[in-house]
Scaffold this motif. Sequence first.
Motif, mmCIF file in Angstrom:
data_model
loop_
_atom_site.group_PDB
_atom_site.id
_atom_site.type_symbol
_atom_site.label_atom_id
_atom_site.label_comp_id
_atom_site.label_asym_id
_atom_site.label_seq_id
_atom_site.Cartn_x
_atom_site.Cartn_y
_atom_site.Cartn_z
ATOM 1 N N GLU A 1 0.834 -1.208 0.000
ATOM 2 C CA GLU A 1 0.000 0.000 0.000
ATOM 3 C C GLU A 1 0.866 1.254 0.000
ATOM 4 O OE1 GLU A 1 -3.232 0.140 -0.732
ATOM 5 O OE2 GLU A 1 -3.059 -2.031 -0.914
ATOM 6 N N LEU A 2 1.983 1.234 0.718
ATOM 7 C CA LEU A 2 2.888 2.391 0.687
ATOM 8 C C LEU A 2 3.430 2.634 -0.713
ATOM 9 C CD1 LEU A 2 4.942 1.978 3.998
ATOM 10 C CD2 LEU A 2 3.289 3.791 3.449
ATOM 11 N N ILE A 3 3.801 1.578 -1.414
ATOM 12 C CA ILE A 3 4.348 1.786 -2.763
ATOM 13 C C ILE A 3 3.248 2.247 -3.724
ATOM 14 C CG2 ILE A 3 6.296 0.242 -2.399
ATOM 15 C CD1 ILE A 3 3.871 -0.932 -4.865
ATOM 16 N N LYS A 4 2.018 1.793 -3.501
ATOM 17 C CA LYS A 4 0.912 2.253 -4.354
ATOM 18 C C LYS A 4 0.614 3.727 -4.104
ATOM 19 C CE LYS A 4 -1.113 -2.347 -4.627
ATOM 20 N NZ LYS A 4 -2.231 -3.210 -4.175
ATOM 21 N N ILE A 5 0.711 4.146 -2.865
ATOM 22 C CA ILE A 5 0.522 5.567 -2.553
ATOM 23 C C ILE A 5 1.607 6.391 -3.236
ATOM 24 C CG2 ILE A 5 0.635 7.278 -0.691
ATOM 25 C CD1 ILE A 5 -0.698 5.105 1.126
ATOM 26 N N ARG A 6 2.860 5.950 -3.120
ATOM 27 C CA ARG A 6 3.969 6.725 -3.708
ATOM 28 C C ARG A 6 3.869 6.799 -5.223
ATOM 29 N NH1 ARG A 6 6.008 10.904 -4.253
ATOM 30 N NH2 ARG A 6 8.175 11.093 -4.898
ATOM 31 N N LEU B 1 3.867 11.093 5.263
ATOM 32 C CA LEU B 1 5.215 11.481 4.850
ATOM 33 C C LEU B 1 5.781 10.671 3.694
ATOM 34 C CD1 LEU B 1 6.718 12.071 8.407
ATOM 35 C CD2 LEU B 1 6.048 13.815 6.725
ATOM 36 N N VAL B 2 4.993 9.810 3.086
ATOM 37 C CA VAL B 2 5.533 8.970 2.018
ATOM 38 C C VAL B 2 6.029 9.803 0.829
ATOM 39 C CG1 VAL B 2 3.372 8.409 0.806
ATOM 40 C CG2 VAL B 2 5.235 6.752 0.840
ATOM 41 N N CYS C 1 -2.389 10.582 -9.751
ATOM 42 C CA CYS C 1 -3.673 9.892 -9.840
ATOM 43 C C CYS C 1 -4.416 10.057 -8.518
ATOM 44 C CB CYS C 1 -3.493 8.412 -10.165
ATOM 45 S SG CYS C 1 -5.079 7.576 -10.409
ATOM 46 N N ALA C 2 -5.297 11.037 -8.470
ATOM 47 C CA ALA C 2 -6.036 11.333 -7.247
ATOM 48 C C ALA C 2 -6.912 10.159 -6.820
ATOM 49 C CB ALA C 2 -6.892 12.587 -7.443
ATOM 50 N N PHE C 3 -7.536 9.486 -7.776
ATOM 51 C CA PHE C 3 -8.395 8.343 -7.451
ATOM 52 C C PHE C 3 -7.587 7.271 -6.720
ATOM 53 C CE2 PHE C 3 -10.030 4.116 -8.229
ATOM 54 C CZ PHE C 3 -11.362 4.229 -7.878
ATOM 55 N N CYS C 4 -6.490 6.831 -7.328
ATOM 56 C CA CYS C 4 -5.679 5.755 -6.729
ATOM 57 C C CYS C 4 -5.042 6.200 -5.422
ATOM 58 C CB CYS C 4 -4.615 5.272 -7.711
ATOM 59 S SG CYS C 4 -5.296 4.444 -9.173
ATOM 60 N N LEU C 5 -4.608 7.444 -5.354
ATOM 61 C CA LEU C 5 -4.004 7.954 -4.134
ATOM 62 C C LEU C 5 -5.006 7.871 -2.980
ATOM 63 C CD1 LEU C 5 -1.646 9.281 -2.669
ATOM 64 C CD2 LEU C 5 -2.504 11.487 -3.473
ATOM 65 N N ILE D 1 -4.726 5.277 0.181
ATOM 66 C CA ILE D 1 -4.609 5.872 1.516
ATOM 67 C C ILE D 1 -5.675 5.269 2.427
ATOM 68 C CG2 ILE D 1 -5.057 7.990 2.830
ATOM 69 C CD1 ILE D 1 -3.491 9.508 0.632
ATOM 70 N N GLN D 2 -6.896 5.141 1.917
ATOM 71 C CA GLN D 2 -7.971 4.558 2.720
ATOM 72 C C GLN D 2 -7.652 3.112 3.103
ATOM 73 O OE1 GLN D 2 -11.426 5.206 0.219
ATOM 74 N NE2 GLN D 2 -11.718 7.286 0.973
ATOM 75 N N ILE D 3 -7.133 2.338 2.171
ATOM 76 C CA ILE D 3 -6.771 0.941 2.482
ATOM 77 C C ILE D 3 -5.645 0.901 3.509
ATOM 78 C CG2 ILE D 3 -5.769 -1.188 1.568
ATOM 79 C CD1 ILE D 3 -7.268 -0.610 -1.053
#
Length: 157
Positions: A41-46, A76-77, A53-57, A61-63
Motif C-alpha cells: 500500500e505504501l508503494i501504491k501511494i507513492r 510522509l511517504v 492519480c487522485a483516485f488511486c491515491l 490511503i484509505q486501504i
Amino acid sequence: MSSLPALSYEDFIQAAPDVHASLLSLGKAVDASGLDKKLTELIKIRASQINSCAFCLQFHIQIARKLGVPSEKIDLVAVWKEAGVFSPREKAALTWTEALTRVPDGIPDDALYLAMSEHFTQSELVFLTVSIASINQWNRIGVALRFNPPGVTQVSS
C-alpha cells in the motif's frame, strides 16, 4: 484541473469488465504471494503521487489506514527519504517504486537491482515489481479517464 467530464470507476467497470477483472487479478496474485500488504500500500501511494492519480491515491490511503499503516508514514511517504520513519526495507521498496515509475528517467541500473536483494528474496522482488507495474497501469487508466477520488465531492470551477 480538467473541465472535461470524468468517467466514473463504476462506468469503467461496466465498459470493460474483463479488463477490470484482469487488473484486479494482478493485485490478488501479489496478495497471495505473502508480500506485506502494508508495504504494497505504501508503494501504491507513492506511485500514485508521482503519477498524479487522485483516485488511486485516495483509494490506497484509505486501504492503508484500514490496515493500520501508521499515519506518519502515510502523511510522509511523499518525502520518505527525508522523513526518518521508514525502515530500510520500506526505503528499498520506495526506491524501487520510484525507479520503475520514472522509467523515462532511465532504467534501474544493476547496482539498484543488486541492492534490492539485501531486503527482498527473488520471489518477493518479482511480486513487488508486479505490484508497482500494476499500480502504474491503474494510475494511467485513472488519470486518462479522470476517475474522481472515492468519497470526494468535486468542486466546480
